[in-house]
Design an enzyme around this catalytic site. Structure first.
Site, PDB file in Angstrom:
ATOM      1  N   ASP A 196      -5.690  -3.571  -2.612  1.00 42.09           N
ATOM      2  CA  ASP A 196      -4.697  -3.283  -1.570  1.00 42.09           C
ATOM      3  C   ASP A 196      -4.036  -4.547  -1.006  1.00 42.09           C
ATOM      4  OD1 ASP A 196      -3.326  -2.367   0.680  1.00 42.09           O
ATOM      5  OD2 ASP A 196      -4.874  -0.921   1.207  1.00 42.09           O
ATOM      6  N   SER A 219       0.836  -1.193   0.000  1.00 49.32           N
ATOM      7  CA  SER A 219       0.000   0.000   0.000  1.00 49.32           C
ATOM      8  C   SER A 219       0.878   1.253   0.000  1.00 49.32           C
ATOM      9  CB  SER A 219      -0.969  -0.039   1.187  1.00 49.32           C
ATOM     10  OG  SER A 219      -2.038   0.848   0.989  1.00 49.32           O
TER      11      SER A 219
END
Length: 325
Positions: free
Chosen positions: A163, A49
């Site tokens: 993610d 991320s």
């Protein structure tokens, strides 16, 4: 073979695992600064991320420039990146963010970066961890930051990617697989759940600042339309609606945005704890970032400083022999 060549080849290889955490990821910049000041040479970088964002910039040799850019951010700058789309699979398209990153990641492909780098994403259809170590750097980073429901997913090689924090929030295992003898890991979410005591006040400030910024860059028509809809609903004299209004006034429930992000934070915190127990790093950095919210990039100086100080203290506690041959 010279003595210097032997020493270079026998030095333990150091891997840096940069974890997820939205605006808290700015602490990674401070962590890297402290590591460099300590004379520790990083050989491998992996990020999840926001860790993938900072990791890719670090691997490209532009971390100092990114540091300066974030220090100048305010709410208007942050709001600029919200290229809101019709919420089909996410409310933010992410094109403005990727354009911003291209200024700090000049290499087009991961293979061209100065340091070996990998980004972690999640395959939406299977739930499997996907390690991105080749191809377009920006696409890989964009996939890794695709928080479900917030950013639109990325399609790559027949997969829909979101993610990486859903499966591997702090990618210790990835840098070990790259060849690291010593792993420095940065966990940004250690106290995020416990740090929500000021959630209502902070979110109120955040929401007001963001709304003002959106208005200033041309979203006033959208906000005005929403206000008209709200006014019409308030004017309807319906017993059922009256009950709902009274209930909402009493409960003061969080918004769907807050519920989604809080849920992801809780999940990633639990996954991180489990994975770090199974595969602990040699040095774990956990800056005290519990009070930092999802979008508070305007607190860059404070967040970076927290990452720097925590890393400097942790390194001082270590034997300096750890990073030597």
């Amino acid at each position: 073979m010279s003595k210097n060549t032997i020493e270079l080849s026998s030095r333990p290889k150091v891997g840096l695992a940069l974890g997820s955490g939205s605006a808290r990821g700015l602490a990674h910049i401070g962590v890297i600064k402290a590591i460099k000041e300590a004379g520790i040479q990083v050989d491998y970088v992996a990020g999840t991320s926001v860790g993938a964002v900072i990791g890719a910039v670090f691997a490209s040799g532009k971390i100092d420039s990114l540091h300066s850019a974030y220090l100048g951010m305010d709410w208007k700058n942050i709001a600029y990146f919200f290229d809101v789309v019709f919420p089909k699979s996410g409310i933010i398209d992410g094109k403005k963010i990727t354009n911003f990153l291209r200024d700090y990641i000049p290499s087009k492909r991961i293979e061209e970066l100065l340091l070996p780098f990998k980004a972690v994403a999640t395959a939406l259809d299977t739930g499997e961890e996907v390690v991105l170590d080749s191809g377009d750097v920006i696409d890989s980073v964009r996939a890794s930051i695709s928080v479900p429901g917030i950013f639109t997913p990325v399609r790559r090689n027949e997969q829909i990617l979101v993610d990486g924090g859903l499966v591997n929030p702090v990618p210790v295992s990835v840098v070990r697989a790259m060849g690291a003898d010593i792993v420095i890991a940065v966990d940004l979410n250690n106290d995020i759940v416990a740090g929500k005591s000021s959630l209502t006040e902070t979110n109120s400030i955040e929401k007001n600042s963001l709304v003002q910024s959106l208005t200033s860059i041309g979203e006033s028509k959208y906000l005005a339309a929403m206000e008209r809809i709200n006014s019409r609903l308030q004017s309807i004299n319906n017993p059922a609606l009256n009950h709902i209004r009274a209930w909402l006034a009493e409960e003061s429930l969080p918004s769907i945005f807050e519920v989604l992000l809080s849920s992801i934070n809780i999940m990633e915190t639990q996954i991180t704890r489990s994975r770090l127990q199974i595969d602990p790093p040699d040095l774990l950095i956990q800056p005290p970032l519990g009070s930092v919210r999802f979008l508070e990039f305007n607190r860059a100086e404070e967040i970076i400083s927290l990452g720097y100080e925590e890393t400097r203290q942790q390194i001082e506690l270590l034997s300096t022999d750890l990073f030597k041959e």
